[in-house]
Scaffold this motif. Structure first.
Motif, short mmCIF file in Angstrom:
data_model
loop_
_atom_site.label_atom_id
_atom_site.label_comp_id
_atom_site.label_asym_id
_atom_site.label_seq_id
_atom_site.Cartn_x
_atom_site.Cartn_y
_atom_site.Cartn_z
N PRO A 1 0.84 -1.21 0.00
CA PRO A 1 0.00 0.00 0.00
C PRO A 1 0.87 1.25 0.00
O PRO A 1 2.03 1.23 0.43
CB PRO A 1 -0.79 -0.13 1.30
CG PRO A 1 0.12 -0.91 2.21
CD PRO A 1 0.87 -1.86 1.32
N ASP A 2 0.30 2.36 -0.45
CA ASP A 2 1.05 3.60 -0.60
C ASP A 2 1.30 4.34 0.72
O ASP A 2 2.39 4.88 0.95
CB ASP A 2 0.31 4.56 -1.53
CG ASP A 2 0.37 4.14 -2.99
OD1 ASP A 2 1.20 3.27 -3.33
OD2 ASP A 2 -0.41 4.69 -3.79
N ALA A 3 0.28 4.41 1.56
CA ALA A 3 0.30 5.36 2.67
C ALA A 3 1.52 5.27 3.58
O ALA A 3 2.10 6.31 3.94
CB ALA A 3 -0.99 5.23 3.49
N PRO A 4 1.97 4.07 3.98
CA PRO A 4 3.14 4.03 4.87
C PRO A 4 4.40 4.61 4.23
O PRO A 4 5.19 5.29 4.91
CB PRO A 4 3.29 2.53 5.16
CG PRO A 4 1.93 1.95 4.93
CD PRO A 4 1.37 2.74 3.79
N TYR A 5 4.60 4.35 2.96
CA TYR A 5 5.78 4.88 2.27
C TYR A 5 5.67 6.39 2.10
O TYR A 5 6.67 7.12 2.23
CB TYR A 5 5.94 4.20 0.92
CG TYR A 5 6.28 2.73 1.02
CD1 TYR A 5 7.61 2.31 1.08
CD2 TYR A 5 5.28 1.77 1.06
CE1 TYR A 5 7.93 0.96 1.18
CE2 TYR A 5 5.58 0.42 1.16
CZ TYR A 5 6.92 0.02 1.23
OH TYR A 5 7.22 -1.32 1.33
N ALA A 6 4.48 6.86 1.77
CA ALA A 6 4.29 8.31 1.62
C ALA A 6 4.54 9.02 2.94
O ALA A 6 5.18 10.09 2.97
CB ALA A 6 2.87 8.59 1.12
N ALA A 7 4.05 8.45 4.02
CA ALA A 7 4.26 9.06 5.33
C ALA A 7 5.75 9.11 5.69
O ALA A 7 6.24 10.11 6.23
CB ALA A 7 3.48 8.29 6.40
N GLU A 8 6.46 8.02 5.38
CA GLU A 8 7.90 8.00 5.67
C GLU A 8 8.63 9.08 4.87
O GLU A 8 9.49 9.79 5.40
CB GLU A 8 8.48 6.63 5.35
CG GLU A 8 9.97 6.52 5.68
CD GLU A 8 10.55 5.15 5.39
OE1 GLU A 8 11.74 4.94 5.72
OE2 GLU A 8 9.82 4.30 4.84
N LEU A 9 8.29 9.22 3.59
CA LEU A 9 8.95 10.22 2.77
C LEU A 9 8.62 11.63 3.25
O LEU A 9 9.49 12.51 3.31
CB LEU A 9 8.54 10.03 1.30
CG LEU A 9 9.27 10.83 0.20
CD1 LEU A 9 8.82 12.26 0.11
CD2 LEU A 9 10.80 10.78 0.41
N ALA A 10 7.35 11.84 3.63
CA ALA A 10 6.96 13.16 4.12
C ALA A 10 7.75 13.52 5.38
O ALA A 10 8.21 14.67 5.53
CB ALA A 10 5.46 13.18 4.41
N ARG A 11 7.93 12.57 6.28
CA ARG A 11 8.74 12.83 7.49
C ARG A 11 10.19 13.10 7.10
O ARG A 11 10.84 13.98 7.67
CB ARG A 11 8.67 11.63 8.43
CG ARG A 11 7.32 11.44 9.12
CD ARG A 11 7.42 10.43 10.26
NE ARG A 11 7.82 9.10 9.78
CZ ARG A 11 6.97 8.16 9.39
NH1 ARG A 11 5.66 8.40 9.44
NH2 ARG A 11 7.41 6.99 8.99
N HIS A 12 10.69 12.35 6.14
CA HIS A 12 12.08 12.45 5.72
C HIS A 12 12.42 13.84 5.20
O HIS A 12 13.51 14.36 5.46
CB HIS A 12 12.35 11.40 4.63
CG HIS A 12 13.76 11.34 4.16
ND1 HIS A 12 14.78 10.78 4.92
CD2 HIS A 12 14.36 11.78 3.01
CE1 HIS A 12 15.92 10.86 4.25
NE2 HIS A 12 15.69 11.47 3.09
N VAL A 13 11.49 14.47 4.49
CA VAL A 13 11.77 15.80 3.90
C VAL A 13 11.13 16.93 4.71
O VAL A 13 11.25 18.10 4.34
CB VAL A 13 11.29 15.87 2.43
CG1 VAL A 13 11.97 14.81 1.59
CG2 VAL A 13 9.77 15.77 2.32
N GLY A 14 10.44 16.59 5.80
CA GLY A 14 9.81 17.61 6.63
C GLY A 14 8.63 18.28 5.96
O GLY A 14 8.42 19.50 6.11
N ALA A 15 7.82 17.50 5.26
CA ALA A 15 6.69 18.05 4.52
C ALA A 15 5.50 18.33 5.44
O ALA A 15 5.36 17.74 6.51
CB ALA A 15 6.26 17.08 3.42
#
Length: 619
Positions: A311-325
């Motif tokens: 699923p997308d959501a866990p990866y999207a959340a990790e990337l958002a945290r990674h870049v401070g989005a």
């Protein structure tokens, strides 16, 4: 991002046709909620609806240019020209004076300076029309990749044009008629360049201009993809791709309105988001805003299918945290998807049904919800087409077949059935359409068109054919869908990977470079490896999600049963009714995978389309 429409006719006084020109313009209201305008003269009428993005106070359209107190040219324009500041400086050095900060005025002044050849200087996504009062001629221009739509119909003494067919149907001279070729396009996932579903309508080909004057018309190509020798080594190629992406994303962030990225958690959208985050930080702006779409309970109850491993959501959340989005999840429920009005809105947005079913509905709902947060969204669309990301391009059996690999993949999944979206239609109708022959002809034409380099190995020759097929037959379908579903909610979507300079460069890199690490999208992964978490960087491709909730299928069955039980349903003559009734016997809905469900959704969409548009099917 806006809507454009117009009418040129040398055989009548269009001053008397202002109500019709107004109606054509009004039909594009969702493409431009901020302003609406028309300009009408004896033989030309232009309309415009505006979604304000740059220079909110200026840029009003149709925009006119004057000389010695008289109007010499009028522009109606949709899209964004990303190099407009550079062009403005050049035009000012040539004596042009500007009254706004908009890219619209730069486009108009570019036309005045270079005529239709201005297209070669514009970089971005655009479709526009200029009525040259001095010459009494209309010039239509579309961007190189066909990101922005532009439809037209020729008349005995002129032409009608618009961003979407619905605006042309507001003119009594145009009827929604579909013949056998139109149905083939409707059922196809390999789009014929320039071909519309509707019999009387054409699309202006990407990278082309079309000029209308009293003496006739002239279609001219100003850009085409060419095969050129690639002299960079692998390391230089990777560095160049990264440098190009840095520059492309940075300039596509220019907007005077709230902007976000559509983040799926895959490498494509994650790379765009990471680059956007860096650019905004370097510019002293606030954190990049990210939007992710998912379904209620999707991640918790996810079941892998033949296309999606995660699923997308866990990866999207990790990337958002990674870049401070500044991250937002848009969570759709089955109740949202079940609502017929949502599916009907997606069909109306595209002026036709598609076989993508709830993928269209959920994308429309996601884009509509995104518009509540932002006016502009950068997406990761088209990276697969450019960098070779699709699974079927890495399947030796599919690559070796004499057809489009995605059609072969579809046939493998569908078995002996009629094909995605066509499974419930009448066999006699499908025999007449002969989709197998249609695809065979289209693939041969694509092979003939493919630009090749001298001295290619058989492997390189084949993969270049397939890469070109994706750019010329698959990509137009994707771009049109994305534009139309977004603009139905007045959301401007930008596609950084579709920058024509990046497309040209990557197209000419060897296939062995594109797969140098033994995987798909090797160049993109290598170019952005320092930006992304390892989990995102290594994640296999996962297409846009579809709901896995069986209650959605159950609701779909109930709706379809009502259509089948209504003798007045216009879709019935086109269906294999017995097969349709068999398709809804399983009331649980659990046994129906997405491909089977899409057949029902296509039949429902076809019924709505016939009812609402008054389509005449002439086969």
């Amino acid at each position: 991002m806006c809507g454009i429409a117009g009418w040129v006719d040398f055989g009548r006084d269009l001053n008397r046709e202002r109500p019709t020109i107004d109606a054509m313009t009004d039909a594009l209201g969702k493409r431009g909620p901020d302003a609406r305008g028309t300009w009408v003269a004896a033989h030309a009428g232009l309309g415009h609806t505006r979604n304000s993005v740059i220079d909110l106070a200026g840029g009003v359209q149709p925009m006119t240019a004057e000389e010695d107190g008289r109007t010499i040219a009028v522009l109606t324009y949709s899209g964004e020209v990303y190099n407009f500041k550079t062009l403005r400086t050049e035009l000012e050095s040539r004596g042009h004076r500007f009254r706004t900060r908009s890219d619209t005025e730069v486009v108009l002044r570019s036309y005045l300076e270079w005529g239709a050849d201005c297209a070669t200087r514009l970089e971005g996504m655009f479709a526009f029309a200029v009525w040259d009062v001095r010459r009494e001629e209309l010039v239509l221009i579309r961007d190189r990749m066909g990101i922005k739509p532009l439809f037209y119909k020729t008349l005995p003494e002129g032409v009608l044009f618009a961003s979407e067919p619905k605006a042309l149907f507001a003119n009594p001279l145009v009827k929604p008629t579909v013949d056998a070729d139109g149905l083939r396009e409707l059922f196809s996932t390999a789009k014929t360049p320039g071909q519309s579903v509707y019999q009387e309508l054409r699309e202006l080909l990407p990278g082309h201009t079309l000029t209308y004057r009293r003496e006739g018309s002239a279609l001219r190509r100003y850009w085409k993809l060419e095969a050129k020798a690639h002299t960079d080594d692998l390391d230089t190629t990777i560095t160049t791709v990264r440098s190009m992406l840095d520059e492309i994303v940075t300039r596509e962030l220019v907007a005077d309105v709230p902007l976000c990225t559509a983040l799926s958690g895959g490498i494509d959208s994650s790379a765009v988001t990471a680059l956007a985050a860096i650019a905004r930080k370097n510019n002293g702006d606030e954190a990049v805003r990210t939007i992710t779409a998912t379904f209620v309970g999707y991640s918790e109850n996810f079941r892998p299918d033949d296309q999606r491993d995660t699923p997308d959501a866990p990866y999207a959340a990790e990337l958002a945290r990674h870049v401070g989005a500044d991250h937002t999840d848009i969570v759709l429920g089955t109740a949202d998807l079940i609502e017929p009005a949502a599916r009907e809105a997606a069909i109306t947005a595209q002026d036709m049904p598609t076989m993508l079913g709830d993928m269209d509905t959920s994308l429309y709902l996601m884009l509509r919800a995104t518009r509540e947060h932002s006016t502009v969204a950068l997406t990761g669309e088209t990276a697969d087409e450019i960098f070779g990301g699709f699974k079927w391009l890495h399947d030796e059996e599919l690559v070796g077949l004499d057809t489009f690999p995605w059609i072969a993949a579809e046939k493998r999944q569908q078995g002996s059935r009629n094909g995605q979206g066509r499974g419930l239609f009448d066999k006699g109708l499908l025999d007449k359409l002969d989709m197998h022959g249609y695809y065979a002809d289209a693939f041969r034409t694509t092979q003939t068109e493919t630009p090749h380099q001298d001295g290619e190995s058989p492997r390189e020759h084949r993969m270049r054919e397939l890469c070109y097929a994706h750019l010329s037959r698959w990509l137009p379908m994707l771009l049109d869908r994305g534009d139309r579903l977004a603009m139905a909610s007045s959301l401007e979507t930008r596609v950084p990977y579709c920058d024509h300079r990046l497309v040209e460069y990557v197209y000419n890199t060897p296939w062995e470079f594109k797969t140098f690490d033994g995987r798909e999208k090797s160049l993109l992964r290598a170019a952005t490896k320092d930006l992304l978490p390892k989990s995102v960087l290594e994640r296999p491709k996962s297409p846009y999600p579809v709901t896995q909730d069986p209650t959605y299928t159950q609701a779909l069955h109930r709706e379809f049963a009502a259509v089948l039980n209504d003798p007045a349903s216009p879709v019935l003559p086109f269906l294999d009714v017995d097969a349709a009734r068999d398709a809804i016997k399983d009331a649980s809905g659990v046994a129906h995978e997405w491909h089977s469900r899409s057949n029902i959704e296509m039949a429902l969409g076809f019924d709505y389309w016939l009812r609402t548009y008054g389509v005449e099917v002439d086969i």
